[in-house]
Design a protein around this motif. Structure first.
Motif, short mmCIF file in Angstrom:
data_model
loop_
_atom_site.label_atom_id
_atom_site.label_comp_id
_atom_site.label_asym_id
_atom_site.label_seq_id
_atom_site.Cartn_x
_atom_site.Cartn_y
_atom_site.Cartn_z
N ASN A 111 0.84 -1.19 0.00
CA ASN A 111 0.00 0.00 0.00
C ASN A 111 0.88 1.24 0.00
O ASN A 111 2.11 1.16 0.10
CB ASN A 111 -0.97 -0.01 1.20
N GLY A 112 0.24 2.40 -0.10
CA GLY A 112 0.99 3.65 -0.20
C GLY A 112 1.78 3.98 1.04
O GLY A 112 2.85 4.60 0.96
N VAL A 113 1.28 3.59 2.22
CA VAL A 113 2.01 3.88 3.46
C VAL A 113 3.33 3.13 3.47
O VAL A 113 4.40 3.69 3.75
CB VAL A 113 1.16 3.50 4.70
N LEU A 162 6.00 8.19 14.73
CA LEU A 162 4.94 7.19 14.75
C LEU A 162 4.11 7.36 13.48
O LEU A 162 3.44 8.37 13.29
CB LEU A 162 4.05 7.35 15.98
N ALA A 163 4.17 6.35 12.61
CA ALA A 163 3.62 6.51 11.27
C ALA A 163 2.14 6.20 11.16
O ALA A 163 1.49 6.65 10.22
CB ALA A 163 4.39 5.61 10.30
N THR A 164 1.60 5.40 12.08
CA THR A 164 0.21 4.94 11.96
C THR A 164 -0.47 5.00 13.32
O THR A 164 0.14 5.36 14.32
CB THR A 164 0.17 3.49 11.41
N GLU A 165 -1.74 4.61 13.34
CA GLU A 165 -2.51 4.71 14.58
C GLU A 165 -2.86 3.35 15.18
O GLU A 165 -3.81 3.22 15.94
CB GLU A 165 -3.80 5.50 14.31
N GLY A 166 -2.09 2.30 14.82
CA GLY A 166 -2.40 0.96 15.27
C GLY A 166 -1.63 0.51 16.50
O GLY A 166 -0.98 1.34 17.17
N PRO A 167 -1.65 -0.78 16.82
CA PRO A 167 -1.09 -1.29 18.08
C PRO A 167 0.39 -1.01 18.29
O PRO A 167 0.80 -0.69 19.41
CB PRO A 167 -1.35 -2.81 17.98
N VAL A 168 1.22 -1.16 17.26
CA VAL A 168 2.66 -0.91 17.43
C VAL A 168 2.90 0.54 17.83
O VAL A 168 3.65 0.83 18.76
CB VAL A 168 3.43 -1.25 16.13
N CYS A 169 2.23 1.44 17.13
CA CYS A 169 2.44 2.86 17.43
C CYS A 169 1.76 3.28 18.73
O CYS A 169 2.22 4.21 19.40
CB CYS A 169 1.95 3.72 16.26
N THR A 218 3.99 12.38 14.43
CA THR A 218 3.09 11.39 13.86
C THR A 218 2.80 11.78 12.41
O THR A 218 3.22 12.83 11.94
CB THR A 218 1.77 11.31 14.64
N ALA A 219 2.08 10.91 11.73
CA ALA A 219 1.66 11.21 10.35
C ALA A 219 0.23 10.73 10.16
O ALA A 219 -0.19 9.73 10.76
CB ALA A 219 2.58 10.54 9.34
N TYR A 220 -0.50 11.45 9.32
CA TYR A 220 -1.86 11.04 8.97
C TYR A 220 -1.82 10.58 7.52
O TYR A 220 -1.92 11.37 6.59
CB TYR A 220 -2.83 12.20 9.16
N HIS A 221 -1.63 9.27 7.33
CA HIS A 221 -1.45 8.71 5.99
C HIS A 221 -2.75 8.37 5.30
O HIS A 221 -2.83 8.43 4.07
CB HIS A 221 -0.61 7.43 6.08
N THR A 222 -3.73 7.92 6.06
CA THR A 222 -4.96 7.41 5.45
C THR A 222 -6.18 8.02 6.11
O THR A 222 -6.15 8.38 7.29
CB THR A 222 -5.04 5.87 5.58
N VAL A 246 -7.08 5.72 -14.20
CA VAL A 246 -8.33 6.09 -13.53
C VAL A 246 -8.17 5.89 -12.03
O VAL A 246 -7.82 4.80 -11.57
CB VAL A 246 -9.52 5.27 -14.07
N PHE A 247 -8.42 6.95 -11.29
CA PHE A 247 -8.26 6.94 -9.83
C PHE A 247 -9.62 7.25 -9.21
O PHE A 247 -9.97 8.42 -9.00
CB PHE A 247 -7.22 7.99 -9.43
N PRO A 248 -10.42 6.20 -8.93
CA PRO A 248 -11.80 6.45 -8.50
C PRO A 248 -11.98 6.68 -7.01
O PRO A 248 -13.09 6.98 -6.56
CB PRO A 248 -12.51 5.15 -8.91
N SER A 249 -10.91 6.56 -6.22
CA SER A 249 -11.04 6.69 -4.77
C SER A 249 -11.53 8.08 -4.38
O SER A 249 -11.12 9.09 -4.95
CB SER A 249 -9.70 6.41 -4.09
N ARG A 250 -12.38 8.09 -3.36
CA ARG A 250 -12.83 9.35 -2.77
C ARG A 250 -12.27 9.55 -1.37
O ARG A 250 -12.61 10.52 -0.70
CB ARG A 250 -14.36 9.37 -2.69
N THR A 251 -11.40 8.63 -0.92
CA THR A 251 -10.96 8.66 0.47
C THR A 251 -9.45 8.68 0.64
O THR A 251 -8.96 8.64 1.77
CB THR A 251 -11.51 7.43 1.22
N ASP A 252 -8.67 8.73 -0.43
CA ASP A 252 -7.22 8.74 -0.29
C ASP A 252 -6.72 10.11 0.14
O ASP A 252 -7.30 11.15 -0.21
CB ASP A 252 -6.55 8.35 -1.61
#
Length: 341
Positions: free
Chosen positions: A15-17, A78-85, A101-105, A250-256
């Motif tokens: 993924n992009g992250v 801290l790159a993400t908001e999950g258990p490791v971070c 921190t970063a807000y990737h997604t 074509v990039f149809p995502s509305r949430t990236d």
């Protein structure tokens, strides 16, 4: 400089992250910095419900903290908001160590798309997680504005880059794709509900739709849209050859939050069609793509763009610049306190 990066997104995830962190690590190491990655593969983990490709690590504060302490970093990110971070965050806070921190997604939107949960409930967690950070890194002005709208301050810009050694001057097209009825309309990325790929597959512009990537929605989409070509994941020269064969991306995502694949496609000379939403509105210009609420209109318009102009624009996104922005946002630890801890 010794830089510790904690992340819940790492290989074998695609993924992009992960690609961003790997590219920035490579660039920072090239500059002489020493990088520690604290990632899920170092701990026992379980597959994430509804998305088994993502592993949720059982990372304790003690285990994560020992790795950080042994490394004795000059800065912690801290790159993400999950258990490791989460474990790294608690370890830092109990020692009064600064971190970024970063807000990737668009995590609230992703959770909402998968579960129906009100995204505002998830924003409470996002605010809690990022609030103690010395800086929150965001890839675009739109993402920064979203964070500030939700009460988070100290946002710093951290752009993205392209592997120009691979995705530049893409002249060798995949011969199998090149023989398909044109125009070739390409999507690259995770095949998941939050990517809104169904909107692309349901569009009516003539030609052939090609999907590169994998994910939990692939089987159902293949069954529903048998005329589309699903190639699975591609990497390196094979991916560049797929880009080179495409007439439009074509990039149809509305949430990236950004959309790394857009700038890869552009660097290969492929114009981009997208919705006018966060990510595309920050990356695309009228010369290299088209954004419209009707994806068919966006595709038709993007097909008129000049490929040489697209390539020149895509090549302006470099990982060297991205690493420089990342480095400038870091907040050094007091080494006397760090050693004592």
């Amino acid at each position: 400089m010794r830089i510790a990066i904690a992340t819940d997104a790492w290989s074998p995830q695609v993924n992009g992250v992960v690609r961003t962190l790997q590219a920035v690590r490579t660039e920072l190491e090239r500059q002489g910095h020493e990088i520690l990655i604290v990632s899920p593969d170092l701990f026992y983990s379980l597959p994430c419900p509804t998305y088994p490709e993502i592993r949720l690590a059982f990372a304790t504060v003690a285990d994560v903290g020992k790795r950080l302490a042994d490394f004795n970093p000059h800065a912690i990110h801290l790159a993400t908001e999950g258990p490791v971070c989460l474990a790294a965050r608690r370890w830092c806070l109990t020692r009064h160590f600064p971190f970024t921190t970063a807000y990737h997604t668009q995590f609230p939107d992703y959770v909402s798309a998968r579960t129906g949960v009100n995204p505002e409930w998830i924003w409470r967690y996002i605010r809690w997680f990022h609030a103690p950070a010395e800086a929150i890194l965001a890839s675009t002005p739109s993402v920064a504005a979203t964070l500030e709208k939700h009460g988070l301050a100290g946002v710093r810009h951290w752009g993205r880059g392209v592997d120009l050694a691979t995705f530049s001057d893409c002249t060798v097209a995949d011969p199998a794709l090149a023989r398909l009825p044109g125009p070739i309309q390409l999507y690259v990325g995770r095949v998941a509900v939050e990517k809104n790929i169904e909107a692309f597959l349901a569009s009516t512009h003539p030609g052939t739709k090609v999907i590169v990537g994998d994910g939990p929605a692939r089987a159902s989409l293949e069954a529903r849209f048998p005329e589309a070509k699903f190639l699975g994941p591609l990497f390196g020269d094979q991916l560049a050859a797929a880009y080179a064969a495409a007439d439009v991306f074509v990039f149809p995502s509305r949430t990236d939050t950004f959309g790394l694949v857009m700038i890869e496609a552009l660097a290969c000379g492929v114009p981009v069609a997208a919705y006018p939403v966060t990510g595309p509105i920050d990356v695309l210009t009228d010369q290299v793509g088209a954004m419209h609420a009707d994806l068919d209109v966006a595709i038709a318009t993007a097909l008129t763009r000049d490929r040489q102009i697209c390539a020149a624009y895509g090549e302006t996104f470099t990982w060297e610049a991205s690493a420089r922005q990342f480095l400038s946002a870091l907040v050094p630890l007091d080494q006397d306190k760090a050693i004592a801890a």
